[in-house]
Design a protein around this motif. Structure first.
Motif, PDB file in Angstrom:
ATOM      1  N   PHE A 113       0.821  -1.221   0.000  1.00 28.72           N
ATOM      2  CA  PHE A 113       0.000   0.000   0.000  1.00 28.72           C
ATOM      3  C   PHE A 113       0.852   1.267   0.000  1.00 28.72           C
ATOM      4  CE2 PHE A 113      -2.651  -3.298   1.975  1.00 28.72           C
ATOM      5  CZ  PHE A 113      -3.777  -3.220   1.162  1.00 28.72           C
ATOM      6  N   ALA A 114       2.075   1.174  -0.509  1.00 26.63           N
ATOM      7  CA  ALA A 114       2.975   2.332  -0.527  1.00 26.63           C
ATOM      8  C   ALA A 114       2.371   3.561  -1.202  1.00 26.63           C
ATOM      9  CB  ALA A 114       4.298   1.951  -1.197  1.00 26.63           C
ATOM     10  N   PRO A 115       1.675   3.421  -2.357  1.00 23.92           N
ATOM     11  CA  PRO A 115       1.103   4.627  -2.992  1.00 23.92           C
ATOM     12  C   PRO A 115       0.072   5.341  -2.126  1.00 23.92           C
ATOM     13  CG  PRO A 115       1.158   2.785  -4.530  1.00 23.92           C
ATOM     14  CD  PRO A 115       1.467   2.229  -3.181  1.00 23.92           C
ATOM     15  N   PHE A 116      -0.589   4.603  -1.221  1.00 26.50           N
ATOM     16  CA  PHE A 116      -1.613   5.210  -0.377  1.00 26.50           C
ATOM     17  C   PHE A 116      -1.041   5.739   0.940  1.00 26.50           C
ATOM     18  CE2 PHE A 116      -3.496   1.761  -2.882  1.00 26.50           C
ATOM     19  CZ  PHE A 116      -4.457   2.467  -3.596  1.00 26.50           C
ATOM     20  N   ILE A 117       0.139   5.221   1.335  1.00 29.15           N
ATOM     21  CA  ILE A 117       0.735   5.623   2.614  1.00 29.15           C
ATOM     22  C   ILE A 117       1.704   6.786   2.435  1.00 29.15           C
ATOM     23  CG2 ILE A 117       2.141   4.839   4.564  1.00 29.15           C
ATOM     24  CD1 ILE A 117       1.123   2.014   4.039  1.00 29.15           C
ATOM     25  N   ALA A 118       2.497   6.746   1.374  1.00 31.19           N
ATOM     26  CA  ALA A 118       3.521   7.771   1.164  1.00 31.19           C
ATOM     27  C   ALA A 118       2.878   9.139   0.956  1.00 31.19           C
ATOM     28  CB  ALA A 118       4.376   7.404  -0.041  1.00 31.19           C
ATOM     29  N   PRO A 119       3.317  10.150   1.695  1.00 30.49           N
ATOM     30  CA  PRO A 119       2.702  11.478   1.565  1.00 30.49           C
ATOM     31  C   PRO A 119       3.107  12.230   0.301  1.00 30.49           C
ATOM     32  CG  PRO A 119       4.467  11.527   3.186  1.00 30.49           C
ATOM     33  CD  PRO A 119       4.304  10.096   2.790  1.00 30.49           C
ATOM     34  N   SER A 120       4.207  11.813  -0.338  1.00 29.60           N
ATOM     35  CA  SER A 120       4.648  12.483  -1.561  1.00 29.60           C
ATOM     36  C   SER A 120       5.335  11.484  -2.468  1.00 29.60           C
ATOM     37  CB  SER A 120       5.591  13.642  -1.223  1.00 29.60           C
ATOM     38  OG  SER A 120       6.740  13.169  -0.538  1.00 29.60           O
ATOM     39  N   GLY A 121       5.634  11.918  -3.687  1.00 29.12           N
ATOM     40  CA  GLY A 121       6.303  11.052  -4.640  1.00 29.12           C
ATOM     41  C   GLY A 121       7.755  10.824  -4.276  1.00 29.12           C
ATOM     42  N   ILE A 122       8.301   9.708  -4.739  1.00 27.03           N
ATOM     43  CA  ILE A 122       9.681   9.375  -4.366  1.00 27.03           C
ATOM     44  C   ILE A 122      10.704  10.289  -5.030  1.00 27.03           C
ATOM     45  CG2 ILE A 122       9.187   6.963  -3.859  1.00 27.03           C
ATOM     46  CD1 ILE A 122      10.141   6.256  -6.660  1.00 27.03           C
ATOM     47  N   ASN A 123      10.334  10.951  -6.099  1.00 24.84           N
ATOM     48  CA  ASN A 123      11.269  11.819  -6.819  1.00 24.84           C
ATOM     49  C   ASN A 123      10.836  13.276  -6.830  1.00 24.84           C
ATOM     50  OD1 ASN A 123      13.064   9.704  -7.594  1.00 24.84           O
ATOM     51  ND2 ASN A 123      11.613   9.080  -9.168  1.00 24.84           N
ATOM     52  N   ASP A 124       9.892  13.636  -5.940  1.00 21.69           N
ATOM     53  CA  ASP A 124       9.469  15.037  -5.841  1.00 21.69           C
ATOM     54  C   ASP A 124      10.567  15.839  -5.140  1.00 21.69           C
ATOM     55  OD1 ASP A 124       7.165  14.226  -7.011  1.00 21.69           O
ATOM     56  OD2 ASP A 124       5.933  14.304  -5.192  1.00 21.69           O
ATOM     57  N   ARG A 131      13.963  15.592  -1.201  1.00 19.65           N
ATOM     58  CA  ARG A 131      12.946  14.542  -1.317  1.00 19.65           C
ATOM     59  C   ARG A 131      12.577  14.018   0.075  1.00 19.65           C
ATOM     60  NH1 ARG A 131      16.313  11.149  -5.772  1.00 19.65           N
ATOM     61  NH2 ARG A 131      17.775  11.368  -4.031  1.00 19.65           N
ATOM     62  N   ASP A 132      11.326  13.659   0.222  1.00 18.32           N
ATOM     63  CA  ASP A 132      10.818  13.169   1.505  1.00 18.32           C
ATOM     64  C   ASP A 132      11.368  11.773   1.789  1.00 18.32           C
ATOM     65  OD1 ASP A 132       8.879  13.493   3.783  1.00 18.32           O
ATOM     66  OD2 ASP A 132       8.076  11.675   2.889  1.00 18.32           O
ATOM     67  N   ILE A 133      12.158  11.630   2.845  1.00 18.40           N
ATOM     68  CA  ILE A 133      12.799  10.349   3.156  1.00 18.40           C
ATOM     69  C   ILE A 133      11.773   9.314   3.597  1.00 18.40           C
ATOM     70  CG2 ILE A 133      14.447   9.199   4.697  1.00 18.40           C
ATOM     71  CD1 ILE A 133      16.085  11.738   4.728  1.00 18.40           C
ATOM     72  N   PHE A 134      10.727   9.739   4.292  1.00 20.95           N
ATOM     73  CA  PHE A 134       9.682   8.811   4.727  1.00 20.95           C
ATOM     74  C   PHE A 134       9.050   8.107   3.531  1.00 20.95           C
ATOM     75  CE2 PHE A 134       5.131   8.114   5.841  1.00 20.95           C
ATOM     76  CZ  PHE A 134       5.319   7.136   6.798  1.00 20.95           C
ATOM     77  N   SER A 135       8.726   8.860   2.492  1.00 18.95           N
ATOM     78  CA  SER A 135       8.137   8.271   1.284  1.00 18.95           C
ATOM     79  C   SER A 135       9.106   7.325   0.602  1.00 18.95           C
ATOM     80  CB  SER A 135       7.714   9.377   0.310  1.00 18.95           C
ATOM     81  OG  SER A 135       6.774  10.241   0.891  1.00 18.95           O
ATOM     82  N   ARG A 136      10.374   7.690   0.559  1.00 21.93           N
ATOM     83  CA  ARG A 136      11.374   6.863  -0.115  1.00 21.93           C
ATOM     84  C   ARG A 136      11.647   5.574   0.660  1.00 21.93           C
ATOM     85  NH1 ARG A 136      14.155   8.873  -4.215  1.00 21.93           N
ATOM     86  NH2 ARG A 136      16.102   7.802  -3.694  1.00 21.93           N
ATOM     87  N   VAL A 137      11.616   5.649   1.988  1.00 19.14           N
ATOM     88  CA  VAL A 137      11.799   4.432   2.796  1.00 19.14           C
ATOM     89  C   VAL A 137      10.628   3.477   2.580  1.00 19.14           C
ATOM     90  CG1 VAL A 137      11.854   3.547   5.156  1.00 19.14           C
ATOM     91  CG2 VAL A 137      13.286   5.482   4.530  1.00 19.14           C
ATOM     92  N   ILE A 138       9.416   4.028   2.501  1.00 18.91           N
ATOM     93  CA  ILE A 138       8.234   3.189   2.281  1.00 18.91           C
ATOM     94  C   ILE A 138       8.318   2.489   0.927  1.00 18.91           C
ATOM     95  CG2 ILE A 138       5.746   3.273   1.826  1.00 18.91           C
ATOM     96  CD1 ILE A 138       5.535   5.368   4.022  1.00 18.91           C
ATOM     97  N   TYR A 139       8.648   3.228  -0.129  1.00 18.64           N
ATOM     98  CA  TYR A 139       8.774   2.611  -1.441  1.00 18.64           C
ATOM     99  C   TYR A 139       9.987   1.684  -1.510  1.00 18.64           C
ATOM    100  CZ  TYR A 139       5.072   5.108  -3.931  1.00 18.64           C
ATOM    101  OH  TYR A 139       3.849   5.558  -4.381  1.00 18.64           O
ATOM    102  N   GLY A 140      11.003   1.962  -0.697  1.00 18.10           N
ATOM    103  CA  GLY A 140      12.173   1.086  -0.658  1.00 18.10           C
ATOM    104  C   GLY A 140      11.849  -0.299  -0.148  1.00 18.10           C
ATOM    105  N   ALA A 141      10.792  -0.409   0.692  1.00 18.27           N
ATOM    106  CA  ALA A 141      10.366  -1.728   1.173  1.00 18.27           C
ATOM    107  C   ALA A 141       9.956  -2.611   0.008  1.00 18.27           C
ATOM    108  CB  ALA A 141       9.218  -1.575   2.164  1.00 18.27           C
ATOM    109  N   ARG A 142       9.338  -2.020  -1.010  1.00 18.58           N
ATOM    110  CA  ARG A 142       8.946  -2.803  -2.186  1.00 18.58           C
ATOM    111  C   ARG A 142      10.165  -3.423  -2.852  1.00 18.58           C
ATOM    112  NH1 ARG A 142       4.334   0.091  -5.934  1.00 18.58           N
ATOM    113  NH2 ARG A 142       2.555  -0.479  -4.624  1.00 18.58           N
TER     114      ARG A 142
END
Length: 299
Positions: A53-64, A87-98
């Protein structure tokens, strides 16, 4: 006199037979009693849910990118802070789990398929087949795993796909030797001898009898190997031989952040914590599965 005769005519009491419990059900009951194993399972499931559910949890895009907010400390707006590109590290960590879980699962599945095939063939047929396959395993195990992975990636070229292939290759001997030792034990069982006596083909014996009775150690080793694969993927990413920018792979994030360790330590802390927690979860779950599935670990 009549009463005593009636007592003698009563049917004998038949003791109840113990209910047969499936070995897998018994293993599950043992597993859920292990609190550390349940904690590990919860951690793993937590990261799996985050990855799905990374797209729904991450507050911003990984490359914004927001250069005006580069290297900001954690705050209510950016929970894990921002990196050198804003870039928002929280969003990147979430997508990094994928990426990390995907690499771990696929690499281990590839190792299991190839390693089990070679191990079953070596253990069941023996003789020169066993000698050749076992020597190949010995040669591969003679090299440190991370150095062998680096050599494979260096030949194939740095990329996440090639890192996945390298991780799968270096783990093949572990599963091959494990399944080989199991097959050497199982093929001496009476039901295997009976299957051969009635003329059952070798392929059917291998996949219907030998493989199913050898799965317990493979499940345990596979769970522990996922943790190792995640660390190896992070190591290759840190060395610049895994995921390429701007992919938010945890190892690559650590590599990009090493220049800002003193200036912005949060850029390394949170990806490092993600790696640590994921590996801890798989290790705890693997230890619990080993205790539940291995008869020698039971009291």
């Amino acid at each position: 006199m009549e009463l005593s005769t009636q007592k003698n005519l009563q049917p004998p009491i038949v003791p109840k037979e113990d209910k047969v419990v499936s070995p897998w059900l018994e293993a599950w009951r043992s597993f859920r009693k292990n609190k550390l194993a349940l904690i590990g399972t919860i951690i793993v499931l937590f990261f799996i849910v985050i990855a799905i559910f990374a797209p729904f949890i991450a507050p911003s895009g990984i490359n914004d990118q927001m250069l005006s907010k580069r290297l900001q400390a954690p705050s209510s707006e950016h929970w894990f802070g921002t990196d050198d590109f804003g870039r928002d590290i929280f969003s990147r960590v979430i997508y990094g789990a994928r990426i990390s879980l995907w690499v771990g699962f696929l690499a281990v599945m590839g190792s299991i398929v190839v390693g089990c095939f070679l191990g079953i063939v070596a253990g069941y047929y023996g003789k020169w087949v066993d000698t050749i396959i076992s020597r190949i395993f010995d040669i591969m195990l003679a090299f440190p795993s991370i150095l062998l992975a680096i050599a494979i990636v260096a030949v194939l070229g740095p990329s996440l796909k090639n890192a996945l292939i390298a991780i799968a290759v270096i783990n093949i001997p572990n599963f091959g030797r494990l399944i080989r030792s199991r097959v050497l034990s199982v093929k001496q069982e009476e039901y295997i001898m009976a299957a051969k006596a009635v003329g059952m083909k070798n392929n059917r014996i291998l996949f219907k009898h030998v493989l199913p009775n050898s799965m317990a150690p493979i499940i345990v080793q596979g769970t522990l190997a996922i943790a190792t694969a995640i660390i190896e993927a992070a190591a290759l990413g840190f060395l610049g031989m895994g995921a390429e920018a701007p992919n938010p792979e945890w190892g690559k994030m650590l590599s990009d952040a090493k220049s800002f360790l003193t200036q912005a330590p949060w850029t390394m802390i949170f990806p490092g914590l993600a790696i640590m927690l994921t590996v801890l979860g798989f290790n705890l779950m693997g230890d619990g599965l080993r205790d539940a599935l291995d008869p020698r670990m039971k009291n």
